[in-house]
Design an enzyme around this catalytic site. Structure first.
Site, PDB file in Angstrom:
ATOM      1  N   THR A 340      -3.297 -14.669  -6.946  1.00 23.58           N
ATOM      2  CA  THR A 340      -1.944 -15.086  -6.545  1.00 23.58           C
ATOM      3  C   THR A 340      -1.559 -14.500  -5.192  1.00 23.58           C
ATOM      4  OG1 THR A 340      -0.784 -13.218  -7.538  1.00 23.58           O
ATOM      5  CG2 THR A 340      -1.281 -15.077  -8.990  1.00 23.58           C
ATOM      6  N   CYS A 341      -0.403 -14.953  -4.687  1.00 24.42           N
ATOM      7  CA  CYS A 341       0.049 -14.499  -3.359  1.00 24.42           C
ATOM      8  C   CYS A 341       0.793 -13.172  -3.410  1.00 24.42           C
ATOM      9  CB  CYS A 341       0.959 -15.552  -2.749  1.00 24.42           C
ATOM     10  SG  CYS A 341       0.034 -16.969  -2.204  1.00 24.42           S
ATOM     11  N   ASP A 342       0.862 -12.536  -4.565  1.00 22.87           N
ATOM     12  CA  ASP A 342       1.605 -11.292  -4.695  1.00 22.87           C
ATOM     13  C   ASP A 342       0.661 -10.098  -4.562  1.00 22.87           C
ATOM     14  OD1 ASP A 342       3.283  -9.248  -5.334  1.00 22.87           O
ATOM     15  OD2 ASP A 342       4.017 -10.136  -7.201  1.00 22.87           O
ATOM     16  N   ASN A 380       2.169 -18.737  -9.866  1.00 25.28           N
ATOM     17  CA  ASN A 380       1.569 -19.405  -8.686  1.00 25.28           C
ATOM     18  C   ASN A 380       0.791 -20.662  -9.066  1.00 25.28           C
ATOM     19  OD1 ASN A 380       0.644 -17.121  -5.976  1.00 25.28           O
ATOM     20  ND2 ASN A 380       2.539 -17.288  -7.100  1.00 25.28           N
TER      21      ASN A 380
END
Ligand SMILES: Cc1ncc(COP(=O)(O)O)c(C=O)c1O
Length: 393
Positions: A340-342, A380
């Site tokens: 994910t983008c986190d 996401n």
């Protein structure tokens, strides 16, 4: 892991793609049998929350397990499905099979549970009043607060009546015309301090004695017409993730002797709610390297599974799952991230993997069966991993 097992894992990954979560039902059967052999007088109510995969529930049911559920959907998952399972032993009564072991239940859930006359836990007066109003026909088990010292997951700050107020709560239940059938506790999950169990058993024994002295009836009438009390020793049975975890054999010996000493009367029915113990060691995850970068001199691998998914246990369960490579080679410290983008989606900033792994190389994590896919999200847009079953009967 031996070469032959690695080959099986690689074949599964090739066939099914990744990430792939492999459940070995033979290992679940082994874990269940070990539990029953070492604690022969304790009925196992598998804590569905640890891994609610339906095939696991079926395997547990075939073995003769009962179930601990934490919500109405979990209750229905077991209830609706056990009707269709082949019955290896005869189980007539739903309350032999399921305990609703969440002390806090919404009113509307209680109203639905009342229909099933199920066994539920409680630990406070407000809950008792709710039960009286919405579910007067359920059976009650009082959960007490016990030491959770040294357990990986602490539960006592959220649940359990103080032992000092336990008999007063039983008195309130009696006054309301409700039936208290027993006492439960939970020493905290992955409990490596067995004194927690001793102290909890001592509390439970004193509460039973004091309730008797004050003439409050606890118990239920079993199928043979005998009066019985439930002693629910909860979960917490530790898994040997690392060599320092004490053995289950030592714990079972302690439990057997303490139960015999403190509860000599034959009217006690001992049950437990093992979750992690049954499933943790039965599952392996295979994930793939989908990206690679070097940051501050350290190699970073980006995987197609992470902490919002199968590695969620790292956050909620405080349990790390070291990654292993299928390739040999000298190991070097690296970072491993989820898809994910986190940035929170960091599996480890200090994993040790062979140097110079490549995109598309596979990695695996063992003993990842408990509190992993159970708390996976769709964050996401990445769905939870696919699941493959081995050795299902
Ligand atoms: C009420 C209750 N019972 C049983 C369990 C299962 O515990 P474990 O996985 O440690 O056996 C839990 C875990 O949180 C729980 O809250």
């Amino acid at each position: 892991m031996i070469r032959k097992q690695l080959e099986i894992l690689e074949r599964i990954a090739r066939e099914h793609g990744t990430p792939v979560f492999i459940i070995d039902h033979e290992k679940i059967r082994e874990n269940y049998r070990e539990f029953r052999e070492k604690l022969p007088d304790v009925q196992a109510y598998f804590a569905v929350k640890a891994n609610s995969n339906l095939e696991i529930i079926k395997t547990m049911y075939d073995l003769g397990a009962s179930f601990d559920v934490a919500s109405f959907p979990e209750f229905m998952l077991v209830h609706d499905n056990i009707k269709h399972f082949p019955q290896k032993e005869r189980q007539d009564f739903i309350w032999d099979k399921i305990i609703y072991a969440n002390t806090i239940k919404p009113a509307e859930v209680l109203a639905k549970l009342n229909e099933y006359k199920i066994l539920v836990t409680f630990d406070n007066i407000e809950e008792l009043r709710k039960i009286k109003k919405h579910a007067p026909d359920v059976g009650l088990v009082l959960r007490i607060r016990v030491p959770n010292t040294g357990s990986m997951v602490e539960l006592s700050s959220k649940f359990g009546a103080h032992p000092g107020e336990a008999v007063d709560l039983i008195a309130e239940a009696v006054k309301l015309g409700l039936g208290v059938e027993g006492i439960s506790f939970h020493v905290g999950s992955q409990c490596n301090n067995f004194d927690n169990y001793s102290q909890a058993l001592n509390f439970a024994s004193s509460i039973f004695k004091e309730a008797e002295l004050r003439n409050y009836q606890i118990g239920f009438i079993d199928r043979e017409g005998k009066k019985r009390k439930i002693l629910d020793i909860g979960g917490g049975f530790p898994v040997k993730y690392t060599p320092d975890v004490k053995s289950f054999t030592a714990l079972s010996e302690k439990l057997n002797s303490e139960i015999k000493r403190l509860f000599p009367d034959k009217d006690i029915q001992v049950i437990a709610e093992p979750g992690r113990f049954m499933v943790a060691t039965a599952c392996t995850l295979i994930t793939k390297i989908v990206g690679k970068a070097v940051r501050d001199g350290k190699t970073c691998y980006y995987l197609n599974d992470g902490v919002y998914h199968t590695f969620s246990g790292q956050v909620f369960d405080h349990q790390p799952y070291p990654l292993h490579s299928f390739k040999d080679g000298e190991k070097k410290v690296c970072a491993t991230f989820g898809p994910t983008c986190d940035a929170f989606d960091t599996i480890s900033l200090a994993d040790e993997l062979p140097e110079d792994l490549q995109i598309d190389d596979l990695l695996y994590a063992e003993n990842i069966g408990a509190y992993s896919i159970a708390s996976s999200t769709y964050f996401n847009g990445f769905p939870p991993t696919k699941v493959v079953h081995l050795n299902k009967l």
